[in-house]
Design an enzyme around this catalytic site. Structure first.
Site, short mmCIF file in Angstrom:
data_model
loop_
_atom_site.label_atom_id
_atom_site.label_comp_id
_atom_site.label_asym_id
_atom_site.label_seq_id
_atom_site.Cartn_x
_atom_site.Cartn_y
_atom_site.Cartn_z
N ARG A 57 0.85 -1.19 0.00
CA ARG A 57 0.00 0.00 0.00
C ARG A 57 0.89 1.25 0.00
O ARG A 57 1.69 1.45 0.92
CB ARG A 57 -0.92 0.01 1.22
CG ARG A 57 -1.80 1.25 1.23
CD ARG A 57 -2.75 1.33 2.43
NE ARG A 57 -3.32 2.67 2.41
CZ ARG A 57 -3.29 3.54 3.40
NH1 ARG A 57 -2.74 3.21 4.56
NH2 ARG A 57 -3.80 4.73 3.27
N HIS A 112 -2.85 11.09 0.28
CA HIS A 112 -2.36 10.84 1.63
C HIS A 112 -1.75 12.15 2.17
O HIS A 112 -0.54 12.26 2.35
CB HIS A 112 -1.34 9.71 1.64
CG HIS A 112 -1.08 9.11 3.00
ND1 HIS A 112 -1.15 7.76 3.25
CD2 HIS A 112 -0.75 9.69 4.18
CE1 HIS A 112 -0.88 7.53 4.52
NE2 HIS A 112 -0.62 8.69 5.11
N GLU A 157 -7.26 8.64 5.89
CA GLU A 157 -7.56 9.31 7.15
C GLU A 157 -8.05 10.75 6.97
O GLU A 157 -7.42 11.70 7.41
CB GLU A 157 -6.34 9.28 8.07
CG GLU A 157 -5.88 7.88 8.43
CD GLU A 157 -4.70 7.86 9.40
OE1 GLU A 157 -4.19 8.95 9.72
OE2 GLU A 157 -4.29 6.77 9.79
N ASN A 187 -7.37 2.08 9.65
CA ASN A 187 -6.07 2.24 10.31
C ASN A 187 -6.33 2.32 11.80
O ASN A 187 -7.13 3.15 12.26
CB ASN A 187 -5.39 3.54 9.86
CG ASN A 187 -5.02 3.54 8.39
OD1 ASN A 187 -5.13 2.54 7.71
ND2 ASN A 187 -4.60 4.70 7.90
N GLU A 213 -3.45 -0.01 8.17
CA GLU A 213 -2.28 0.41 8.95
C GLU A 213 -2.40 -0.11 10.37
O GLU A 213 -3.48 -0.05 10.97
CB GLU A 213 -2.13 1.94 9.03
CG GLU A 213 -1.63 2.62 7.78
CD GLU A 213 -1.45 4.12 7.99
OE1 GLU A 213 -1.18 4.57 9.14
OE2 GLU A 213 -1.56 4.87 6.99
#
Length: 496
Positions: free
Chosen positions: A99, A144, A189, A331, A400
């Site tokens: 990833r 990200h 996130e 995550n 994660e």
């Protein structure tokens, strides 16, 4: 707290909180293992070959006091120049997938398609091809945290225009790389993007507008994610046959007691911290969690606002966002205890005032190099059960999970963390029936850990940041994880 939620919490709280030895049961044969990184944290080459400036370039260069030691990701692990070495590391570990994220600014330096950077496109095409040639599936995250700086100049994620701009970027990525990429994630996130970046101001782009900025940011991201999903589903899935989701994050929130008040406070924490992003996409009802809608509307009125600080979705938007996933990505690293408390006084608006709970971590829990990361493996099992029951038994991929230390090669604490958390995960799969199909260790190698710079290390490989070659050396935990992947077993010999 309604009866259904009360029963749910009683069931989850009854799960064992004690883990003895690592499980001697095997992971299912089709279970997959991977590792993860992110572009800004490993690539370096921050201005090489036509790459544009992103908000983390800008943040670290103009606010060096915001990162420990004034560290930057300008060179980081130098993966832009050393990606074939990364592929060899991945091959040595035997992972099923890797990833990683695309640097939007490396592909589209201005953020728009008026300028496509061919060198950046070639880099990712070569890297993806190398992964595939070595039997490693690319799991690609579109965003990200590293927004092109020109898009921040027009307001960043709180600006609704970014929905359309992100949709064009996503279509570009699917076109360029989708032939070989079968697993896509739109955002990593978004809670951190919005809360840290536009609410608290503690991360790039450093905007302090708590109580308003984070909610406007998330509203755009939810719609941008849905746009990308529908673009893939309608335009690319028929020929590329891939799948797409979004990566959300949360810890487990454990009620401080079995009182109804503490259980309600813990559920409220989960809804604000995870449901804020998850509810619109994964819940059958769609929309933001009702507890968020009600509490923020009430506090906004008392604060003198003419309407709620939480933006509203139209009925059409709720329907458009709901169900935009092929699997659920999470995550997760740690756990917090939650106590009920009186609502915070009305005054300055803020996310944590809207939640109004008391959280803490038990001082008896083992720590790590990160003050927030305590080792609480039983929290993973409880969280997975809560997700399973709240969102109707989805396929879950843990995207994660990891442990930070000072980067030493002999790292028994990280090894134990993985053994304990993977045991908790295995219990959730085999004993509770939670549908988890993959586990991703954070991280492949030590890297730039955002505002902590290079002071904390999460890697399975050590990186010598004092060496211009950025020499990588496998750690003890890396060897352990390699054996787990090969045997699907956490101990020397497992039950068949």
């Amino acid at each position: 707290m309604n009866l259904v939620l009360h029963i749910l919490y009683v069931l989850i709280l009854s799960l064992s909180e004690s883990l003895s030895e690592p499980s001697n049961k095997k992971f299912p044969e089709n279970f997959q293992f991977g590792v993860a990184t992110a572009a800004y944290q490993v690539e370096g080459g921050w201005s090489d070959d036509g790459k544009g400036v992103n908000i983390w370039d800008q943040f670290t260069h103009t606010h060096p006091d915001s990162v420990i030691n004034g560290d930057t990701g300008d060179i980081a692990c130098d993966s832009y120049h050393r990606y074939m070495g990364d592929v060899e590391m991945l091959k040595n570990l035997g992972v099923n997938y890797y990833r990683f994220s695309l640097s939007w600014s490396r592909i589209l330096p201005t953020g728009y398609t008026n300028q496509i950077n061919e060198a950046g496109v070639e880099y990712y095409q070569n890297f993806i091809s190398a992964l595939k040639e070595n039997g490693i599936e690319p799991f690609v995250t579109l965003y990200h945290w590293d927004l092109p700086q020109p898009l921040q100049e027009i307001g960043g994620w709180p600006n609704p225009l970014l929905e359309d701009i992100f949709a064009v970027y996503a279509r570009t990525a699917f076109t360029l790389f989708g032939e070989k990429v079968k697993n896509w994630m739109t955002f990593n996130e978004p809670k951190q993007t919005c809360l840290a970046g536009y609410g608290l101001g503690s991360a790039a782009p450093g905007i302090s507008a708590s109580g308003i900025g984070e909610y406007e940011c998330m509203h755009t991201i939810m719609k941008a994610h849905a746009r990308a999903y529908h673009i893939y589903d309608e335009e690319f899935r028929p020929t590329q046959s891939g799948r797409i989701s979004i990566v959300l994050d949360t810890g487990w929130y454990e009620p401080a007691s079995d009182s109804e008040e503490d259980m309600e406070a813990a559920e409220r924490s989960l809804q604000f911290e995870h449901g804020w992003c998850a509810h619109p996409i994964y819940h059958p009802d769609g929309n933001y969690p009702q507890v968020m809608i009600d509490r923020i509307a009430d506090r906004s009125q008392k604060e003198g606002f003419s309407k709620s600080r939480l933006p509203e979705f139209s009925a059409e938007e709720i329907e458009y966002i709901r169900g935009t996933f092929d699997f659920l990505c999470i995550n997760t690293y740690t756990t917090s205890m939650v106590k009920w408390t009186n609502d915070y006084e009305i005054g300055t608006p803020g996310f944590y005032a809207d939640v109004s709970v008391s959280t803490y971590q038990d001082p008896s829990w083992n720590g790590s190099a990160s003050s927030w990361l305590k080792v609480v493996p039983w929290g993973m099992r409880k969280l997975l059960n809560w997700i399973d029951q709240t969102y109707n038994h989805p396929e879950i991929v843990i995207t994660e999970n990891g442990y930070s230390d000072d980067g030493r090669l002999d790292d028994p604490n990280r090894l134990n963390y993985y053994a304990e958390y993977l045991t908790s995960l295995l219990e959730a799969i085999l004993e509770d029936g939670v549908n988890v199909s993959g586990y991703t260790a954070w991280s492949l190698m030590d890297n730039f850990e955002w505002t902590s710079g290079y002071t904390v290390k999460f890697g399975l490989y050590q990186v010598d940041f004092d060496n211009p070659n950025r020499t990588r050396t496998i750690k003890g935990s890396g060897e352990y994880y390699k054996n787990v992947i090969a045997s699907k077993c956490l101990v020397d010999t497992c039950e068949e």
